[in-house]
Design a protein around this motif. Sequence first.
Motif, mmCIF file in Angstrom:
data_model
loop_
_atom_site.group_PDB
_atom_site.id
_atom_site.type_symbol
_atom_site.label_atom_id
_atom_site.label_comp_id
_atom_site.label_asym_id
_atom_site.label_seq_id
_atom_site.Cartn_x
_atom_site.Cartn_y
_atom_site.Cartn_z
ATOM 1 N N LEU A 116 0.853 -1.179 0.000
ATOM 2 C CA LEU A 116 0.000 0.000 0.000
ATOM 3 C C LEU A 116 0.893 1.233 0.000
ATOM 4 O O LEU A 116 1.729 1.406 0.887
ATOM 5 C CB LEU A 116 -0.901 -0.014 1.244
ATOM 6 N N LEU A 117 0.749 2.088 -1.016
ATOM 7 C CA LEU A 117 1.591 3.268 -1.138
ATOM 8 C C LEU A 117 1.023 4.441 -0.348
ATOM 9 O O LEU A 117 -0.182 4.705 -0.385
ATOM 10 C CB LEU A 117 1.730 3.667 -2.607
ATOM 11 N N ALA A 118 1.910 5.147 0.340
ATOM 12 C CA ALA A 118 1.534 6.346 1.092
ATOM 13 C C ALA A 118 2.614 7.389 0.868
ATOM 14 O O ALA A 118 3.638 7.383 1.552
ATOM 15 C CB ALA A 118 1.376 6.039 2.580
ATOM 16 N N GLY A 119 2.415 8.251 -0.106
ATOM 17 C CA GLY A 119 3.445 9.230 -0.424
ATOM 18 C C GLY A 119 4.699 8.508 -0.872
ATOM 19 O O GLY A 119 4.675 7.691 -1.785
ATOM 20 N N SER A 120 5.810 8.799 -0.211
ATOM 21 C CA SER A 120 7.083 8.175 -0.578
ATOM 22 C C SER A 120 7.343 6.891 0.206
ATOM 23 O O SER A 120 8.473 6.408 0.246
ATOM 24 C CB SER A 120 8.230 9.161 -0.334
ATOM 25 N N ALA A 122 6.186 2.764 1.203
ATOM 26 C CA ALA A 122 5.459 1.543 0.879
ATOM 27 C C ALA A 122 5.185 0.817 2.182
ATOM 28 O O ALA A 122 6.106 0.543 2.962
ATOM 29 C CB ALA A 122 6.279 0.658 -0.052
ATOM 30 N N ILE A 123 3.920 0.509 2.425
ATOM 31 C CA ILE A 123 3.533 -0.238 3.618
ATOM 32 C C ILE A 123 3.214 -1.657 3.174
ATOM 33 O O ILE A 123 2.351 -1.880 2.324
ATOM 34 C CB ILE A 123 2.328 0.411 4.305
ATOM 35 N N LEU A 124 3.927 -2.622 3.738
ATOM 36 C CA LEU A 124 3.788 -4.014 3.338
ATOM 37 C C LEU A 124 3.048 -4.816 4.391
ATOM 38 O O LEU A 124 3.247 -4.615 5.601
ATOM 39 C CB LEU A 124 5.166 -4.645 3.128
ATOM 40 N N LEU A 188 5.594 -3.981 7.533
ATOM 41 C CA LEU A 188 6.867 -3.276 7.358
ATOM 42 C C LEU A 188 6.630 -2.024 6.538
ATOM 43 O O LEU A 188 5.877 -2.049 5.562
ATOM 44 C CB LEU A 188 7.873 -4.184 6.646
ATOM 45 N N THR A 189 7.257 -0.931 6.939
ATOM 46 C CA THR A 189 7.209 0.316 6.174
ATOM 47 C C THR A 189 8.585 0.585 5.578
ATOM 48 O O THR A 189 9.588 0.557 6.295
ATOM 49 C CB THR A 189 6.789 1.496 7.062
ATOM 50 N N VAL A 190 8.615 0.837 4.282
ATOM 51 C CA VAL A 190 9.879 1.090 3.581
ATOM 52 C C VAL A 190 9.790 2.445 2.885
ATOM 53 O O VAL A 190 8.852 2.702 2.127
ATOM 54 C CB VAL A 190 10.167 0.001 2.540
#
Length: 436
Positions: A116-120, A122-124, A188-190
């Motif tokens: 799931l994309l949130a601005g810059s 990626a939330i996995l 995980l947030t990347v």
Amino acid sequence: MKISANALSHQGLVRKNNEDFQITDVDLGIFIVCDGVGGHASGQVASALAARTIHETLSKNRPAIERARANPSRQTREELTLLLEKAVLAASSAVYQKSLAEPEHRGMATTAEILLLAGSYAILGHVGDSRAYLLRRGAVTCLTNDHTVASEMVRNGTWTPEEAAKSKYSSTLTRSVGHQEFVQVDSLTVELTTGDTMLLCSDGLSNYFQKGTELGEVARRTDFQKLSQALIDFALSRGGGDNATALVLRVDSLKTIEPDSEKTRPIHPHGLDAIQKIEIVKKVPIFQYFDPRELNRFLSLAHEETLPASTALLKEGEVGNQFFVILSGSVSITKSSQEIAIRSQGACIGEMAIIDNQPRSASATTREPTSVLRFSQKEVFDLMRKDAQIAVKFLWALSQAVNRSLREASDQLATLKAEGRPSIESFPFLLESPTI
């Protein structure tokens, strides 16, 4: 953010039907790959139901996704992480209830890989043995741990990788969506940067990339628009023994639209991008043993702050429960109002708060506008409880830093005594410990 994405799924050369299912929603920034398990085509039912339930649950919360896209703060990212986990739980319940209601589907389940994309950012979300990879500047990082018997046994040291490969239980899932009504989700947030490529895939593809270099080689020699096809072709060329799905997305630009304007601005106009931050942090001694996946997981805990000059990070005598890594700028370390050290980019300050709750031995104050990553004791503890390998590596590195500091202080004191100068107050450099 501007992205490109493409996906392809294939039943392989052995299976009679395809039990993989993928959803690519570029508009909302939702990407899903599910790999179903169960006889009589039940895996196909499970994967489709799970993917659609996850997508529907996330889509119903479009305002939250758009808020995070416009302002990817720590708070909005945490909200999306909880939302993603809620969506997977809804999917697990849906699959489980259907398996109870329809005996022919009893026992069906599926893996789930969600981005799931949130601005810059990626939330996995991850359950099972499908995988998420990050391809960045020629390097390939697997961001997930397989939830299989083999993987768990290797991680805890019971089996060697060779023993795991020979076991008949090697691919048995220890966690899946729908096997029970509830499932634990790895999240995980990347932080992303321009040029990053993400791959979500089922094990029918990843099993053929045992050597990490092979995935990178295929990506380097293939035009992005043809990458999913090239990956599937690679799996087929190696035997195609299972269904294979490849979903790839690339960050073309991190520019965003200014509110109420048609102007664009870069995400990091004055700060550091994701690659620069990682390059700084991985050189910090207490993170020296982390692999890229572990480092990304630890960094997902960080609160990034840009502070004006004369901001107190730590105060002598106060009990603290957080520590800092300096990204840019500088910090003055003082004891009893006397400056004893200046710390700059890459320095870690206050890490002793992780292992005790004693009063700080010195104060730390910014000397100029300074950017830092702030880590809290509670969040670090929570991560270490979930990931024993991270806990061991972090605490081992921290103990080495403390031991090194004590040895240096002991050697310096011995030198002073030998010279007949035992007064430590006359030699403030002895107080320049890496731990505060």
